[in-house]
Motif scaffolding. Structure first.
Motif, PDB file in Angstrom:
ATOM      1  N   ARG A 240       8.881 -17.117  -5.934  1.00 21.25           N
ATOM      2  CA  ARG A 240      10.155 -16.415  -6.121  1.00 21.25           C
ATOM      3  C   ARG A 240      10.628 -15.878  -4.782  1.00 21.25           C
ATOM      4  NH1 ARG A 240       5.897 -13.604  -8.018  1.00 21.25           N
ATOM      5  NH2 ARG A 240       6.097 -14.590 -10.055  1.00 21.25           N
ATOM      6  N   GLY A 241      11.889 -15.453  -4.756  1.00 22.34           N
ATOM      7  CA  GLY A 241      12.459 -14.943  -3.515  1.00 22.34           C
ATOM      8  C   GLY A 241      11.771 -13.690  -3.023  1.00 22.34           C
ATOM      9  N   ARG A 242      11.281 -12.867  -3.924  1.00 25.80           N
ATOM     10  CA  ARG A 242      10.595 -11.641  -3.510  1.00 25.80           C
ATOM     11  C   ARG A 242       9.326 -11.942  -2.727  1.00 25.80           C
ATOM     12  NH1 ARG A 242      10.071  -8.457  -9.064  1.00 25.80           N
ATOM     13  NH2 ARG A 242       9.806 -10.609  -9.771  1.00 25.80           N
ATOM     14  N   ASP A 243       8.684 -13.081  -3.046  1.00 30.55           N
ATOM     15  CA  ASP A 243       7.483 -13.462  -2.296  1.00 30.55           C
ATOM     16  C   ASP A 243       7.827 -13.788  -0.844  1.00 30.55           C
ATOM     17  OD1 ASP A 243       6.093 -13.120  -4.601  1.00 30.55           O
ATOM     18  OD2 ASP A 243       5.973 -15.258  -5.098  1.00 30.55           O
ATOM     19  N   LEU A 244       8.977 -14.432  -0.637  1.00 26.90           N
ATOM     20  CA  LEU A 244       9.405 -14.721   0.738  1.00 26.90           C
ATOM     21  C   LEU A 244       9.721 -13.435   1.486  1.00 26.90           C
ATOM     22  CD1 LEU A 244      10.310 -16.530   3.059  1.00 26.90           C
ATOM     23  CD2 LEU A 244      12.518 -16.810   1.911  1.00 26.90           C
ATOM     24  N   ALA A 245      10.411 -12.498   0.821  1.00 27.75           N
ATOM     25  CA  ALA A 245      10.727 -11.221   1.464  1.00 27.75           C
ATOM     26  C   ALA A 245       9.459 -10.448   1.812  1.00 27.75           C
ATOM     27  CB  ALA A 245      11.628 -10.385   0.547  1.00 27.75           C
ATOM     28  N   ALA A 246       8.459 -10.515   0.925  1.00 27.81           N
ATOM     29  CA  ALA A 246       7.190  -9.832   1.205  1.00 27.81           C
ATOM     30  C   ALA A 246       6.454 -10.512   2.345  1.00 27.81           C
ATOM     31  CB  ALA A 246       6.320  -9.810  -0.053  1.00 27.81           C
ATOM     32  N   TRP A 247       6.517 -11.848   2.397  1.00 24.99           N
ATOM     33  CA  TRP A 247       5.860 -12.596   3.477  1.00 24.99           C
ATOM     34  C   TRP A 247       6.484 -12.265   4.829  1.00 24.99           C
ATOM     35  CZ3 TRP A 247       7.841 -16.826   6.449  1.00 24.99           C
ATOM     36  CH2 TRP A 247       6.890 -17.461   7.240  1.00 24.99           C
ATOM     37  N   LEU A 248       7.767 -11.967   4.843  1.00 28.35           N
ATOM     38  CA  LEU A 248       8.453 -11.615   6.084  1.00 28.35           C
ATOM     39  C   LEU A 248       8.259 -10.147   6.467  1.00 28.35           C
ATOM     40  CD1 LEU A 248      11.819 -13.531   5.611  1.00 28.35           C
ATOM     41  CD2 LEU A 248      10.039 -14.024   7.278  1.00 28.35           C
ATOM     42  N   GLY A 249       7.589  -9.375   5.622  1.00 30.68           N
ATOM     43  CA  GLY A 249       7.358  -7.965   5.936  1.00 30.68           C
ATOM     44  C   GLY A 249       8.558  -7.085   5.683  1.00 30.68           C
ATOM     45  N   LEU A 250       9.441  -7.499   4.757  1.00 38.79           N
ATOM     46  CA  LEU A 250      10.657  -6.741   4.458  1.00 38.79           C
ATOM     47  C   LEU A 250      10.529  -5.910   3.195  1.00 38.79           C
ATOM     48  CD1 LEU A 250      13.285  -9.503   5.324  1.00 38.79           C
ATOM     49  CD2 LEU A 250      12.889  -7.380   6.589  1.00 38.79           C
ATOM     50  N   THR A 251       9.310  -5.751   2.688  1.00 48.57           N
ATOM     51  CA  THR A 251       9.072  -4.946   1.499  1.00 48.57           C
ATOM     52  C   THR A 251       8.207  -3.739   1.866  1.00 48.57           C
ATOM     53  OG1 THR A 251       7.180  -6.375   0.988  1.00 48.57           O
ATOM     54  CG2 THR A 251       9.273  -6.886  -0.090  1.00 48.57           C
ATOM     55  N   PRO A 252       8.219  -2.676   1.034  1.00 53.35           N
ATOM     56  CA  PRO A 252       7.459  -1.465   1.381  1.00 53.35           C
ATOM     57  C   PRO A 252       5.960  -1.711   1.436  1.00 53.35           C
ATOM     58  CG  PRO A 252       9.093  -0.995  -0.317  1.00 53.35           C
ATOM     59  CD  PRO A 252       9.052  -2.477  -0.161  1.00 53.35           C
ATOM     60  N   ARG A 253       5.324  -1.014   2.334  1.00 50.47           N
ATOM     61  CA  ARG A 253       3.861  -1.025   2.431  1.00 50.47           C
ATOM     62  C   ARG A 253       3.308   0.011   1.465  1.00 50.47           C
ATOM     63  NH1 ARG A 253       0.644   1.825   6.124  1.00 50.47           N
ATOM     64  NH2 ARG A 253       2.568   2.436   7.181  1.00 50.47           N
ATOM     65  N   GLN A 254       2.251  -0.360   0.730  1.00 55.83           N
ATOM     66  CA  GLN A 254       1.697   0.528  -0.285  1.00 55.83           C
ATOM     67  C   GLN A 254       0.435   1.227   0.193  1.00 55.83           C
ATOM     68  OE1 GLN A 254       1.221  -0.735  -4.289  1.00 55.83           O
ATOM     69  NE2 GLN A 254       3.000  -2.099  -4.267  1.00 55.83           N
ATOM     70  N   GLN A 255       0.279   2.465  -0.288  1.00 57.27           N
ATOM     71  CA  GLN A 255      -0.970   3.201  -0.110  1.00 57.27           C
ATOM     72  C   GLN A 255      -1.215   3.959  -1.414  1.00 57.27           C
ATOM     73  OE1 GLN A 255      -1.111   5.660   3.350  1.00 57.27           O
ATOM     74  NE2 GLN A 255      -3.326   5.883   3.314  1.00 57.27           N
ATOM     75  N   SER A 256      -1.454   3.181  -2.471  1.00 57.52           N
ATOM     76  CA  SER A 256      -1.559   3.727  -3.820  1.00 57.52           C
ATOM     77  C   SER A 256      -3.019   3.831  -4.224  1.00 57.52           C
ATOM     78  CB  SER A 256      -0.805   2.832  -4.813  1.00 57.52           C
ATOM     79  OG  SER A 256       0.540   2.661  -4.409  1.00 57.52           O
ATOM     80  N   SER A 257      -3.317   4.874  -5.018  1.00 57.61           N
ATOM     81  CA  SER A 257      -4.682   5.087  -5.485  1.00 57.61           C
ATOM     82  C   SER A 257      -4.655   6.034  -6.669  1.00 57.61           C
ATOM     83  CB  SER A 257      -5.559   5.665  -4.371  1.00 57.61           C
ATOM     84  OG  SER A 257      -6.877   5.886  -4.820  1.00 57.61           O
ATOM     85  N   GLY A 258      -5.620   5.862  -7.590  1.00 58.68           N
ATOM     86  CA  GLY A 258      -5.733   6.772  -8.726  1.00 58.68           C
ATOM     87  C   GLY A 258      -4.535   6.766  -9.639  1.00 58.68           C
ATOM     88  N   GLY A 259      -3.853   5.646  -9.722  1.00 57.24           N
ATOM     89  CA  GLY A 259      -2.683   5.567 -10.592  1.00 57.24           C
ATOM     90  C   GLY A 259      -1.421   6.149 -10.004  1.00 57.24           C
ATOM     91  N   LYS A 260      -1.480   6.636  -8.764  1.00 55.80           N
ATOM     92  CA  LYS A 260      -0.304   7.197  -8.099  1.00 55.80           C
ATOM     93  C   LYS A 260       0.222   6.183  -7.086  1.00 55.80           C
ATOM     94  CE  LYS A 260      -1.785  12.011  -8.538  1.00 55.80           C
ATOM     95  NZ  LYS A 260      -2.092  13.282  -7.811  1.00 55.80           N
ATOM     96  N   ASP A 261       1.462   5.793  -7.282  1.00 59.99           N
ATOM     97  CA  ASP A 261       2.096   4.826  -6.390  1.00 59.99           C
ATOM     98  C   ASP A 261       2.737   5.553  -5.228  1.00 59.99           C
ATOM     99  OD1 ASP A 261       1.340   2.813  -8.081  1.00 59.99           O
ATOM    100  OD2 ASP A 261       3.204   2.853  -9.217  1.00 59.99           O
ATOM    101  N   ARG A 262       2.384   5.104  -4.025  1.00 58.67           N
ATOM    102  CA  ARG A 262       2.969   5.696  -2.818  1.00 58.67           C
ATOM    103  C   ARG A 262       3.469   4.568  -1.943  1.00 58.67           C
ATOM    104  NH1 ARG A 262      -0.109   9.056   2.003  1.00 58.67           N
ATOM    105  NH2 ARG A 262       1.763   9.731   3.113  1.00 58.67           N
TER     106      ARG A 262
END
Length: 340
Positions: A240-262
């Motif tokens: 999907r197109g979102r996979d290309l955007a993620a591959w290009l580094g245009l999506t947020p970086r995650q630091q999620s843990s314990g059920g809390k999305d950051r």
């Protein structure tokens, strides 16, 4: 030989090969010279071959595919977790063989010769631009040592250099004027080379139907369109197109843990050159968006209230997803607000 899959650790002259059978038992562990590789694999039955996506990997992948083998390229960072103990050619080949058999592994699509030719033009052009920027900074730095400050714009420096050379009252010595003229000639030659590369890119962009379709997207010109084609190809490697955007580094970086999305800033992964082009194209769109009332422009105007950089990255992300849709479905761009 009952081979199931093979891992090859590529190098300039010496290649390490590691192969397993259908019970994942090691039956092949061999070192080959460069001129022996294709001869050896021509004698083997078709099997799955894994290699790291490094220098020369696309060439060897195409050659091995001609012999009937299935070749998959893996990004080096995905191979590293499978390396056991110390790093050497034998362990690297074994890690590649293990990684290529994982069902959830992500692979790099093999580039065609045409894609690599187009990529070579972009790499040469990018290096020429870098050299020109370095030359401009050197000239400005040397002039500052003589108390002469020139504006940061490239066009400003080009106009100022002839005037500085002709002005006899600016305090420049005869020797330095000769050096400054040599630097000006270097800058002229770099400008000519960049212009030559730009003409090649524009010519190729106008002769390729896929590049023409990509150029219809606001914020994507000939350079960005051809860069997408040489990096992505037909886009079939992305679901999907979102996979290309993620591959290009245009999506947020995650630091999620314990059920809390950051969610943090963009990840900045993948192709830095292509991501830069998309963001620069998006910034050019933002310059003319204030006087428009279409849905896309209103969305960008709302984002600009937060920050223009946020709007630029959001538009680059959208353009990447639209570009994937055009390449994958072989369709033309339909502006927002118009019926399908």
């Amino acid at each position: 030989m009952n081979l199931k899959r093979v891992g090859i650790d590529l190098a300039k002259q010496v290649f390490q090969v590691h192969g397993v059978d259908y019970q994942d038992k090691v039956i092949l562990r061999k070192q080959l010279r460069r001129n022996q590789l294709l001869i050896f694999f021509a004698t083997l039955p078709p099997c799955l071959i894994g290699m790291e996506a490094c220098g020369g990997a696309h060439h060897w992948a195409r050659e091995l595919q001609k012999l009937g083998h299935t070749v998959k390229l893996i990004a080096p960072q995905f191979v590293k977790p499978y390396v056991k103990s110390n790093k050497n050619d034998v362990n690297d080949a074994e890690a590649i063989c293990e990684a290529v058999g994982r069902p959830t592994m992500r692979f790099v699509s093999v580039k065609t010769v045409a894609q690599q030719d187009l990529q070579a033009i972009h790499r040469i052009r990018s290096e020429l631009v870098r050299q020109r920027t370095s030359k401009i900074n050197q000239i400005r730095g040397l002039l500052a040592e003589y108390g002469l400050v020139v504006g940061r714009q490239v066009a400003t420096l080009r106009r100022a250099l002839p005037e500085l050379l002709e002005n006899a009252e600016n305090g420049l010595s005869f020797d330095f004027r000769g050096l400054l003229e040599d630097l000006r000639q270097d800058l002229i030659r770099l400008d000519e080379r960049v212009t030559e590369m730009d003409k090649k890119v524009h010519s190729l962009a106008n002769s390729m139907p896929a590049a023409k379709r990509l150029q219809s997207i606001p914020g994507i010109g000939p350079i960005s369109a051809t860069a997408i084609l040489c990096a992505v190809g037909d886009g079939k490697q992305f679901k999907r197109g979102r996979d290309l955007a993620a591959w290009l580094g245009l999506t947020p970086r995650q630091q999620s843990s314990g059920g809390k999305d950051r969610l943090l800033g963009i990840s900045k992964r993948g192709d830095i050159y292509l991501r830069t082009l998309l963001i620069q194209g998006a910034k050019s769109v933002l310059k003319v968006v204030n006087n428009k009332t279409d849905p896309r422009s209103l969305w960008l105007q709302n984002l600009c209230r937060r920050h223009k950089n946020i709007a630029a990255v959001a538009l680059a992300n959208k353009n990447a997803r639209i570009a994937w849709a055009l390449l994958n479905n072989e369709t033309s761009y339909l502006p927002e607000g118009k019926p399908a």
